[in-house]
Design an enzyme around this catalytic site. Sequence first.
Site, mmCIF file in Angstrom:
data_model
loop_
_atom_site.group_PDB
_atom_site.id
_atom_site.type_symbol
_atom_site.label_atom_id
_atom_site.label_comp_id
_atom_site.label_asym_id
_atom_site.label_seq_id
_atom_site.Cartn_x
_atom_site.Cartn_y
_atom_site.Cartn_z
ATOM 1 N N LYS A 57 -2.853 -2.388 16.069
ATOM 2 C CA LYS A 57 -3.506 -1.284 15.335
ATOM 3 C C LYS A 57 -4.376 -0.480 16.302
ATOM 4 O O LYS A 57 -4.350 0.752 16.316
ATOM 5 C CB LYS A 57 -4.368 -1.841 14.190
ATOM 6 C CG LYS A 57 -3.584 -2.456 13.046
ATOM 7 C CD LYS A 57 -2.718 -1.448 12.326
ATOM 8 C CE LYS A 57 -2.062 -2.038 11.090
ATOM 9 N NZ LYS A 57 -1.132 -1.104 10.435
ATOM 10 N N ILE A 81 0.841 -1.206 0.000
ATOM 11 C CA ILE A 81 0.000 0.000 0.000
ATOM 12 C C ILE A 81 0.874 1.253 0.000
ATOM 13 O O ILE A 81 0.579 2.242 -0.675
ATOM 14 C CB ILE A 81 -0.959 -0.026 1.211
ATOM 15 C CG1 ILE A 81 -1.832 -1.281 1.123
ATOM 16 C CG2 ILE A 81 -1.826 1.227 1.249
ATOM 17 C CD1 ILE A 81 -2.618 -1.605 2.349
ATOM 18 N N TYR A 130 -2.039 -8.723 16.007
ATOM 19 C CA TYR A 130 -1.839 -7.743 14.915
ATOM 20 C C TYR A 130 -2.899 -6.639 15.021
ATOM 21 O O TYR A 130 -2.586 -5.457 15.056
ATOM 22 C CB TYR A 130 -1.915 -8.430 13.547
ATOM 23 C CG TYR A 130 -2.228 -7.459 12.441
ATOM 24 C CD1 TYR A 130 -3.512 -7.351 11.930
ATOM 25 C CD2 TYR A 130 -1.248 -6.600 11.953
ATOM 26 C CE1 TYR A 130 -3.810 -6.426 10.943
ATOM 27 C CE2 TYR A 130 -1.535 -5.675 10.966
ATOM 28 C CZ TYR A 130 -2.826 -5.590 10.471
ATOM 29 O OH TYR A 130 -3.127 -4.662 9.502
ATOM 30 N N ASN A 139 -1.421 -15.500 2.979
ATOM 31 C CA ASN A 139 -2.545 -15.721 3.905
ATOM 32 C C ASN A 139 -3.843 -15.187 3.299
ATOM 33 O O ASN A 139 -4.909 -15.706 3.557
ATOM 34 C CB ASN A 139 -2.309 -14.955 5.227
ATOM 35 C CG ASN A 139 -1.068 -15.449 5.941
ATOM 36 O OD1 ASN A 139 -0.964 -16.617 6.254
ATOM 37 N ND2 ASN A 139 -0.099 -14.556 6.155
ATOM 38 N N ARG A 168 -11.884 -20.901 8.580
ATOM 39 C CA ARG A 168 -10.600 -20.521 9.199
ATOM 40 C C ARG A 168 -10.918 -19.857 10.536
ATOM 41 O O ARG A 168 -11.793 -18.980 10.615
ATOM 42 C CB ARG A 168 -9.863 -19.543 8.284
ATOM 43 C CG ARG A 168 -8.552 -19.028 8.801
ATOM 44 C CD ARG A 168 -7.826 -18.203 7.751
ATOM 45 N NE ARG A 168 -8.563 -16.985 7.417
ATOM 46 C CZ ARG A 168 -8.088 -16.060 6.563
ATOM 47 N NH1 ARG A 168 -6.926 -16.232 5.957
ATOM 48 N NH2 ARG A 168 -8.789 -14.958 6.301
ATOM 49 N N SER A 225 -6.743 -0.489 10.365
ATOM 50 C CA SER A 225 -7.361 -1.634 9.679
ATOM 51 C C SER A 225 -8.755 -1.915 10.221
ATOM 52 O O SER A 225 -9.035 -1.681 11.395
ATOM 53 C CB SER A 225 -6.479 -2.870 9.891
ATOM 54 O OG SER A 225 -7.192 -4.041 9.600
ATOM 55 N N ALA A 226 -9.602 -2.439 9.377
ATOM 56 C CA ALA A 226 -10.966 -2.821 9.772
ATOM 57 C C ALA A 226 -10.923 -3.910 10.831
ATOM 58 O O ALA A 226 -11.914 -4.175 11.513
ATOM 59 C CB ALA A 226 -11.725 -3.331 8.549
ATOM 60 N N THR A 227 -9.777 -4.499 10.992
ATOM 61 C CA THR A 227 -9.644 -5.568 11.990
ATOM 62 C C THR A 227 -9.916 -5.039 13.403
ATOM 63 O O THR A 227 -10.231 -5.804 14.310
ATOM 64 C CB THR A 227 -8.241 -6.203 11.872
ATOM 65 O OG1 THR A 227 -8.263 -7.502 12.428
ATOM 66 C CG2 THR A 227 -7.187 -5.350 12.482
ATOM 67 N N PHE A 259 3.052 3.521 7.446
ATOM 68 C CA PHE A 259 2.614 2.173 7.037
ATOM 69 C C PHE A 259 3.443 1.083 7.713
ATOM 70 O O PHE A 259 2.985 -0.033 7.875
ATOM 71 C CB PHE A 259 2.803 1.986 5.515
ATOM 72 C CG PHE A 259 1.910 2.823 4.653
ATOM 73 C CD1 PHE A 259 2.392 3.970 4.029
ATOM 74 C CD2 PHE A 259 0.592 2.468 4.453
ATOM 75 C CE1 PHE A 259 1.583 4.740 3.211
ATOM 76 C CE2 PHE A 259 -0.235 3.231 3.632
ATOM 77 C CZ PHE A 259 0.267 4.364 3.013
HETATM 78 C C1 WQD Z 1 -10.826 -12.814 2.762
HETATM 79 C C2 WQD Z 1 -11.856 -13.933 2.606
HETATM 80 C C3 WQD Z 1 -11.425 -15.826 4.008
HETATM 81 C C4 WQD Z 1 -7.707 -17.039 2.015
HETATM 82 C C5 WQD Z 1 -7.243 -9.842 6.526
HETATM 83 C C6 WQD Z 1 -6.798 -9.269 7.821
HETATM 84 C C7 WQD Z 1 -7.089 -7.809 7.866
HETATM 85 C C8 WQD Z 1 -6.526 -7.119 6.647
HETATM 86 C C9 WQD Z 1 -7.004 -7.775 5.370
HETATM 87 C C10 WQD Z 1 -4.430 -6.103 7.221
HETATM 88 C C11 WQD Z 1 -12.250 -14.551 3.938
HETATM 89 C C12 WQD Z 1 -11.308 -16.200 2.546
HETATM 90 C C13 WQD Z 1 -8.857 -16.358 2.380
HETATM 91 C C14 WQD Z 1 -7.798 -18.336 1.474
HETATM 92 C C15 WQD Z 1 -10.196 -18.218 1.691
HETATM 93 N N1 WQD Z 1 -5.119 -7.133 6.685
HETATM 94 N N2 WQD Z 1 -10.070 -16.938 2.213
HETATM 95 N N3 WQD Z 1 -9.048 -18.889 1.330
HETATM 96 O O1 WQD Z 1 -9.291 -12.154 6.622
HETATM 97 O O2 WQD Z 1 -10.846 -10.445 5.512
HETATM 98 O O3 WQD Z 1 -8.633 -9.717 6.404
HETATM 99 O O4 WQD Z 1 -6.629 -9.153 5.460
HETATM 100 O O5 WQD Z 1 -4.871 -5.083 7.670
HETATM 101 O O6 WQD Z 1 -6.486 -7.283 9.027
HETATM 102 O O7 WQD Z 1 -7.539 -9.878 8.847
HETATM 103 O O8 WQD Z 1 -8.725 -11.140 4.370
HETATM 104 O O9 WQD Z 1 -7.946 -12.117 2.267
HETATM 105 O O10 WQD Z 1 -7.406 -13.323 4.438
HETATM 106 O O11 WQD Z 1 -9.749 -13.326 3.554
HETATM 107 O O12 WQD Z 1 -11.320 -18.748 1.536
HETATM 108 O O13 WQD Z 1 -6.787 -19.017 1.137
HETATM 109 O O14 WQD Z 1 -11.277 -14.980 1.841
HETATM 110 O O15 WQD Z 1 -12.076 -16.841 4.749
HETATM 111 O O16 WQD Z 1 -13.628 -14.887 3.864
HETATM 112 P P1 WQD Z 1 -9.475 -10.949 5.774
HETATM 113 P P2 WQD Z 1 -8.369 -12.506 3.641
#
Ligand code: WQD
Length: 332
Positions: free
Chosen positions: A152, A12, A148, A197, A291, A124-126, A80
């Site tokens: 934030k 970003i 993590y 991830n 997950r 982050s929306a987290t 960042f």
């Molecule tokens: C998105 C969707 C998964 C991988 C994370 C962090 C958040 C922010 C963004 C930093 C979900 C699904 C994912 C895979 C899947 N990062 N998925 N198979 O979890 O919404 O947010 O990244 O700020 O803090 O938590 O993003 O891309 O991991 O998942 O099915 O191999 O895709 O279950 O529904 P997430 P993600």
Amino acid sequence: MKILVTGGTGYIGSHTCVELLNEGYEVVIIDNLYNSKIETVDYIEKITGKKVKFYKDDCCDKEALRKIFKENKIDAVIHFAGYKAVGESVKLPLNYYHNNLGSAIILCEVMKEFNCKNIIFSSSATVYGNSKRVPFKETYKLSTTNPYGTTKMFIERILTDLHISDEDWNVVLLRYFNPIGAHPSGLIGEDPNGIPNNLMPYVVKVATGELECLSIFGNDYPTKDGTGVRDYIHVVDLAVGHVKALEKIQKDNGLFIYNLGTGEGYSVLDIVNTFERVNKVKVNHKFAPRRKGDIATCLADPSKAEKELNFKATRTLEEMCRDAYNYAVKNR
Ligand code: WQD
């Protein structure tokens, strides 16, 4: 104006440097290259036709930061730099607290020494945790489910207290939803080390044959097709949001919090199907168990940024999928 971008060679950060340079700002980058590449500096310069000052340093290194502020009259900082892998943070909480909180505190101490009191923070929306009330508004209570996300939330608190202690501090907290895609040039994009991830980089690696098959984590969520729904925003739109935030603190003093999202939700299957259609590729996938820590739906209410920053994401899901794949193909 001269802007210090910490983590400016990151995903970003690099896209934000491009938009800052396009808007006529001067850019200084500090990045320790822990999760990015030095070539990104050249790509930023190639895309914009402008020069960038780069310091290969760590934001935890106070002397290195002092040197940057001595050599450059920094008007504002966009912060960042930090570790950002949710799963890793659960295994290594001390690393995350030490690095993310330590670097934020040291950065603010050096900014104060040099009387630079304008900071935009990459949150982050987290921080909304497992809130069931979607879409998320900036006024919602914060809660986090992993170290993590907690870093934030803590850094938001530190910057809030800093503003309360001295109202000359102008602070903008930007809460990102799910940034995906890449610059249309294909020169910069998301290039995580190892097994991704996040969904989009995983989809890309399956499409290019680097990975065998995408596991879709859960198809029994209370959503339209049972798979997780997220608010995906093109990384270039997200970068533009930072320029808007910078304009805001040039007009108004204070502490401001904004969601950066589209308000539009897409499921995992939407992503897979759109990606296949737009790029005319197959993305092998199978359903797998949920997950741990995932929520069904995460969506932004983007209206506050629209109203106060005059910011609205414009790029479509098709463009996000096309640009993500274009970057991967060009950088295979
Ligand atoms: C998105 C969707 C998964 C991988 C994370 C962090 C958040 C922010 C963004 C930093 C979900 C699904 C994912 C895979 C899947 N990062 N998925 N198979 O979890 O919404 O947010 O990244 O700020 O803090 O938590 O993003 O891309 O991991 O998942 O099915 O191999 O895709 O279950 O529904 P997430 P993600």
